[in-house]
Design a protein around this motif. Structure first.
Motif, PDB file in Angstrom:
ATOM      1  N   ILE A   7     -12.124 -40.107 -60.280  1.00  0.00           N
ATOM      2  CA  ILE A   7     -11.027 -40.251 -61.236  1.00  0.00           C
ATOM      3  C   ILE A   7      -9.869 -41.008 -60.583  1.00  0.00           C
ATOM      4  CG2 ILE A   7      -9.320 -38.981 -62.595  1.00  0.00           C
ATOM      5  CD1 ILE A   7     -11.364 -36.757 -62.883  1.00  0.00           C
ATOM      6  N   PRO A   8      -9.415 -42.093 -61.228  1.00  0.00           N
ATOM      7  CA  PRO A   8      -8.267 -42.824 -60.691  1.00  0.00           C
ATOM      8  C   PRO A   8      -6.993 -41.981 -60.759  1.00  0.00           C
ATOM      9  CG  PRO A   8      -9.285 -44.010 -62.546  1.00  0.00           C
ATOM     10  CD  PRO A   8      -9.945 -42.680 -62.446  1.00  0.00           C
ATOM     11  N   SER A   9      -6.138 -42.134 -59.786  1.00  0.00           N
ATOM     12  CA  SER A   9      -4.835 -41.445 -59.743  1.00  0.00           C
ATOM     13  C   SER A   9      -4.972 -39.936 -59.882  1.00  0.00           C
ATOM     14  CB  SER A   9      -3.914 -41.982 -60.853  1.00  0.00           C
ATOM     15  OG  SER A   9      -3.762 -43.365 -60.737  1.00  0.00           O
ATOM     16  N   PHE A  10      -5.950 -39.366 -59.233  1.00  0.00           N
ATOM     17  CA  PHE A  10      -6.210 -37.924 -59.295  1.00  0.00           C
ATOM     18  C   PHE A  10      -5.464 -37.262 -58.152  1.00  0.00           C
ATOM     19  CE2 PHE A  10      -9.448 -34.360 -58.701  1.00  0.00           C
ATOM     20  CZ  PHE A  10      -9.057 -33.673 -59.835  1.00  0.00           C
ATOM     21  N   GLU A  11      -4.552 -36.362 -58.461  1.00  0.00           N
ATOM     22  CA  GLU A  11      -3.706 -35.727 -57.451  1.00  0.00           C
ATOM     23  C   GLU A  11      -4.493 -34.886 -56.452  1.00  0.00           C
ATOM     24  OE1 GLU A  11      -0.334 -35.764 -56.702  1.00  0.00           O
ATOM     25  OE2 GLU A  11      -0.260 -37.488 -58.039  1.00  0.00           O
ATOM     26  N   ALA A  12      -5.372 -34.044 -56.955  1.00  0.00           N
ATOM     27  CA  ALA A  12      -6.142 -33.174 -56.065  1.00  0.00           C
ATOM     28  C   ALA A  12      -7.216 -33.996 -55.360  1.00  0.00           C
ATOM     29  CB  ALA A  12      -6.794 -32.052 -56.878  1.00  0.00           C
ATOM     30  N   THR A  56     -15.033 -33.170 -59.832  1.00  0.00           N
ATOM     31  CA  THR A  56     -14.180 -34.350 -59.941  1.00  0.00           C
ATOM     32  C   THR A  56     -13.536 -34.636 -58.585  1.00  0.00           C
ATOM     33  OG1 THR A  56     -12.341 -32.967 -60.703  1.00  0.00           O
ATOM     34  CG2 THR A  56     -13.711 -34.004 -62.391  1.00  0.00           C
ATOM     35  N   TYR A  57     -13.376 -35.920 -58.288  1.00  0.00           N
ATOM     36  CA  TYR A  57     -12.833 -36.380 -57.009  1.00  0.00           C
ATOM     37  C   TYR A  57     -11.812 -37.479 -57.268  1.00  0.00           C
ATOM     38  CZ  TYR A  57     -17.286 -34.608 -55.091  1.00  0.00           C
ATOM     39  OH  TYR A  57     -18.367 -33.843 -54.756  1.00  0.00           O
ATOM     40  N   ARG A  58     -10.890 -37.654 -56.328  1.00  0.00           N
ATOM     41  CA  ARG A  58     -10.121 -38.885 -56.358  1.00  0.00           C
ATOM     42  C   ARG A  58     -11.069 -40.001 -55.913  1.00  0.00           C
ATOM     43  NH1 ARG A  58      -5.763 -37.659 -51.722  1.00  0.00           N
ATOM     44  NH2 ARG A  58      -5.275 -36.153 -53.317  1.00  0.00           N
ATOM     45  N   GLU A  59     -10.833 -41.202 -56.378  1.00  0.00           N
ATOM     46  CA  GLU A  59     -11.750 -42.310 -56.089  1.00  0.00           C
ATOM     47  C   GLU A  59     -11.956 -42.509 -54.593  1.00  0.00           C
ATOM     48  OE1 GLU A  59     -11.366 -45.329 -59.855  1.00  0.00           O
ATOM     49  OE2 GLU A  59      -9.834 -45.468 -58.302  1.00  0.00           O
ATOM     50  N   SER A  60     -10.889 -42.384 -53.819  1.00  0.00           N
ATOM     51  CA  SER A  60     -10.992 -42.641 -52.376  1.00  0.00           C
ATOM     52  C   SER A  60     -11.827 -41.582 -51.659  1.00  0.00           C
ATOM     53  CB  SER A  60      -9.600 -42.714 -51.748  1.00  0.00           C
ATOM     54  OG  SER A  60      -8.924 -41.477 -51.905  1.00  0.00           O
ATOM     55  N   SER A  61     -12.086 -40.446 -52.305  1.00  0.00           N
ATOM     56  CA  SER A  61     -12.886 -39.388 -51.678  1.00  0.00           C
ATOM     57  C   SER A  61     -14.359 -39.458 -52.055  1.00  0.00           C
ATOM     58  CB  SER A  61     -12.351 -38.010 -52.086  1.00  0.00           C
ATOM     59  OG  SER A  61     -11.049 -37.835 -51.603  1.00  0.00           O
ATOM     60  N   LEU A  62     -14.721 -40.294 -53.020  1.00  0.00           N
ATOM     61  CA  LEU A  62     -16.111 -40.330 -53.486  1.00  0.00           C
ATOM     62  C   LEU A  62     -16.747 -41.708 -53.385  1.00  0.00           C
ATOM     63  CD1 LEU A  62     -18.330 -38.569 -54.842  1.00  0.00           C
ATOM     64  CD2 LEU A  62     -17.480 -39.397 -57.044  1.00  0.00           C
ATOM     65  N   LEU A  63     -15.983 -42.748 -53.624  1.00  0.00           N
ATOM     66  CA  LEU A  63     -16.558 -44.088 -53.730  1.00  0.00           C
ATOM     67  C   LEU A  63     -16.609 -44.816 -52.388  1.00  0.00           C
ATOM     68  CD1 LEU A  63     -14.674 -45.245 -56.937  1.00  0.00           C
ATOM     69  CD2 LEU A  63     -16.896 -44.115 -56.768  1.00  0.00           C
ATOM     70  N   VAL A  64     -17.660 -45.596 -52.212  1.00  0.00           N
ATOM     71  CA  VAL A  64     -17.803 -46.446 -51.031  1.00  0.00           C
ATOM     72  C   VAL A  64     -18.214 -47.831 -51.512  1.00  0.00           C
ATOM     73  CG1 VAL A  64     -19.099 -46.865 -48.912  1.00  0.00           C
ATOM     74  CG2 VAL A  64     -18.464 -44.529 -49.530  1.00  0.00           C
ATOM     75  N   ASN A  65     -17.420 -48.834 -51.176  1.00  0.00           N
ATOM     76  CA  ASN A  65     -17.776 -50.209 -51.505  1.00  0.00           C
ATOM     77  C   ASN A  65     -18.772 -50.696 -50.468  1.00  0.00           C
ATOM     78  OD1 ASN A  65     -17.844 -53.075 -51.552  1.00  0.00           O
ATOM     79  ND2 ASN A  65     -15.954 -53.069 -52.736  1.00  0.00           N
ATOM     80  N   PRO A  66     -20.029 -50.935 -50.864  1.00  0.00           N
ATOM     81  CA  PRO A  66     -21.056 -51.303 -49.890  1.00  0.00           C
ATOM     82  C   PRO A  66     -20.827 -52.656 -49.216  1.00  0.00           C
ATOM     83  CG  PRO A  66     -21.920 -51.469 -52.126  1.00  0.00           C
ATOM     84  CD  PRO A  66     -20.544 -50.891 -52.226  1.00  0.00           C
ATOM     85  N   LYS A  67     -19.984 -53.504 -49.804  1.00  0.00           N
ATOM     86  CA  LYS A  67     -19.760 -54.837 -49.246  1.00  0.00           C
ATOM     87  C   LYS A  67     -18.775 -54.836 -48.085  1.00  0.00           C
ATOM     88  CE  LYS A  67     -20.774 -56.934 -53.655  1.00  0.00           C
ATOM     89  NZ  LYS A  67     -20.188 -57.404 -54.886  1.00  0.00           N
TER      90      LYS A  67
END
Length: 109
Positions: free
Chosen positions: A74-79, A89-100
């Motif tokens: 979730i974008p802009s997710f406080e927790a 649910t996660y903040r984007e920086s805690s779940l996503l990995v850009n493979p490139k």
């Protein structure tokens, strides 16, 4: 839907895309969701989840009780994350990995 406490129910509504895999044996469907611009960044979380869930089931000797598990970035997710039954649910920086362009640290984080 299995009976559950009302505080465990959650809904996520938005313009989202997903990647899906089955856990070994096909008993549990895992979906990882994110915004369309991060559609290519969902794979690492998905691959990790389908490997980790069976290890937890074996470790605790308890099968996962649901037919599906959804992980949502979730974008802009406080927790950092919020655990609901069958929906995490996660903040984007805690779940996503850009493979490139992900560093080893990004993948481990």
């Amino acid at each position: 839907t299995p009976k559950m406490s009302t505080y465990l129910v959650a809904f996520v509504i938005g313009d989202l895309v997903k990647q899906t895999k089955l856990v070994e044996g096909g008993r549990v469907t895992v979906n990882v969701w994110g915004t369309p611009e991060h559609g290519d960044d969902l794979g690492d979380a998905l691959d990790s989840c389908v490997k980790i869930l069976p290890v937890y089931e074996k470790l605790f000797d308890i099968p996962f009780p649901l037919k599906k598990l959804d992980l949502v970035a979730i974008p802009s997710f406080e927790a950092g994350a919020m655990e609901n039954w069958g929906l995490i649910t996660y903040r984007e920086s805690s779940l996503l990995v850009n493979p490139k362009d992900a560093s080893d640290f990004d993948v481990l984080w």
